[in-house]
Design an enzyme around this catalytic site. Structure first.
Site, PDB file in Angstrom:
ATOM      1  N   CYS A 173       0.831  -1.213   0.000  1.00  0.00           N
ATOM      2  CA  CYS A 173       0.000   0.000   0.000  1.00  0.00           C
ATOM      3  C   CYS A 173       0.861   1.256   0.000  1.00  0.00           C
ATOM      4  O   CYS A 173       0.520   2.259  -0.644  1.00  0.00           O
ATOM      5  CB  CYS A 173      -0.923   0.016   1.219  1.00  0.00           C
ATOM      6  SG  CYS A 173      -2.048  -1.389   1.287  1.00  0.00           S
ATOM      7  N   ARG A 197      -7.894  -3.983  -3.311  1.00  0.00           N
ATOM      8  CA  ARG A 197      -7.322  -2.834  -4.056  1.00  0.00           C
ATOM      9  C   ARG A 197      -8.258  -2.546  -5.237  1.00  0.00           C
ATOM     10  O   ARG A 197      -8.105  -3.133  -6.307  1.00  0.00           O
ATOM     11  CB  ARG A 197      -5.909  -3.173  -4.547  1.00  0.00           C
ATOM     12  CG  ARG A 197      -4.975  -3.560  -3.422  1.00  0.00           C
ATOM     13  CD  ARG A 197      -3.584  -3.922  -3.900  1.00  0.00           C
ATOM     14  NE  ARG A 197      -2.872  -4.579  -2.823  1.00  0.00           N
ATOM     15  CZ  ARG A 197      -2.278  -3.955  -1.802  1.00  0.00           C
ATOM     16  NH1 ARG A 197      -2.296  -2.642  -1.743  1.00  0.00           N
ATOM     17  NH2 ARG A 197      -1.660  -4.635  -0.855  1.00  0.00           N
TER      18      ARG A 197
HETATM   19  C1  BEZ Z   1       0.488  -4.592   1.868  1.00  0.00           C
HETATM   20  O1  BEZ Z   1       1.659  -4.903   1.848  1.00  0.00           O
HETATM   21  O2  BEZ Z   1       0.095  -3.489   1.474  1.00  0.00           O
HETATM   22  C2  BEZ Z   1      -0.530  -5.566   2.333  1.00  0.00           C
HETATM   23  C3  BEZ Z   1      -0.313  -6.904   2.077  1.00  0.00           C
HETATM   24  C4  BEZ Z   1      -1.246  -7.822   2.514  1.00  0.00           C
HETATM   25  C5  BEZ Z   1      -2.376  -7.402   3.210  1.00  0.00           C
HETATM   26  C6  BEZ Z   1      -2.596  -6.057   3.421  1.00  0.00           C
HETATM   27  C7  BEZ Z   1      -1.663  -5.137   2.983  1.00  0.00           C
END
Ligand code: BEZ
Length: 221
Positions: free
Chosen positions: A56, A133
């Site tokens: 993110c 996402r």
């Molecule tokens: C992330 O790295 O943004 C992420 C990965 C898995 C679940 C939620 C966020």
């Protein structure tokens, strides 16, 4: 018809062509009514699973770095996650401090999941607590024009987000369609003929690059 438990759990999700659902929400720039924020602009409404997470952070940094391009395309950004406003503020500050990238667009604090559910961003078989996402491309008439969904573990592609935004705007501006892998500057597809006389005219038109009457391309000047 008998409604099974499985059917009753199906969420009605906004689809391409639908009017974008309106909402009010608390954001990093204060309370926002979406229709006021979006008024007369293209808007990209996107969700991320969680603040202070690696993928993110790369994605929102990508949106922030490309904000001048979105501005030039008359397009406003608004992010969302199921996090508190305090988490959002801490994360924005942390990324700015560590990398010099400032998230200069509102991020919705959707702690009650109201907006995530309204837009089908909460997809329980992927996560019951974090938004997937999602990217909603919404035009100045508040119509949803394109939707992307990515899972929690795969980041989006900023080039593709900008490419499809330009494609949507080009299609509206010139009444054309865009072929596979189109990028700005490349030939565009002219709509196929709808009558026999249009087909005859198309067959006789030597100005177009044609495979046949139904697949014809031209340059935009
Ligand atoms: C992330 O790295 O943004 C992420 C990965 C898995 C679940 C939620 C966020």
């Amino acid at each position: 018809m008998e409604v099974t438990q499985e059917m009753s759990q199906v969420t009605v999700m906004p689809r391409i062509g639908d009017k974008a659902p309106d909402f009010t929400a608390n954001t990093t720039i204060g309370p926002v009514r979406f229709s006021d924020y979006a008024k007369d602009h293209w808007v990209i409404l996107f969700s991320h699973p969680a603040d202070f997470t690696p993928v993110c952070t790369t994605e929102l940094s990508g949106f922030a770095k490309n904000k001048p391009e979105f501005d030039a395309l008359g397009t406003k950004l608004i992010g969302l996650s199921i996090d508190s406003i305090h988490a959002h503020l801490g994360w924005v500050n942390n990324v700015d401090k560590n990398t010099g990238v400032y998230f200069d667009f509102p991020i919705i604090a959707d702690i009650d999941m109201k907006v995530s559910k309204l837009y089908g961003m909460l997809q329980p078989n992927e996560s019951e607590t974090a938004a997937v996402r999602a990217v909603f491309f919404i035009d100045p008439k508040m119509k949803i024009r394109l939707i992307m969904y990515y899972p929690l573990n795969v980041g989006r592609n900023m080039d593709e987000i900008i490419r499809v935004l330009k494609a949507l705007k080009t299609s509206d501006e010139h009444g054309v369609a865009l072929p596979l892998n189109w990028t700005p500057g490349e030939k565009v597809i002219v709509p196929p003929p709808k009558t026999l006389s249009e087909m005859k005219a198309r067959i006789e038109d030597v100005s177009l690059e044609k495979v046949d009457f139904y697949l014809a391309k031209k340059n935009l000047n």
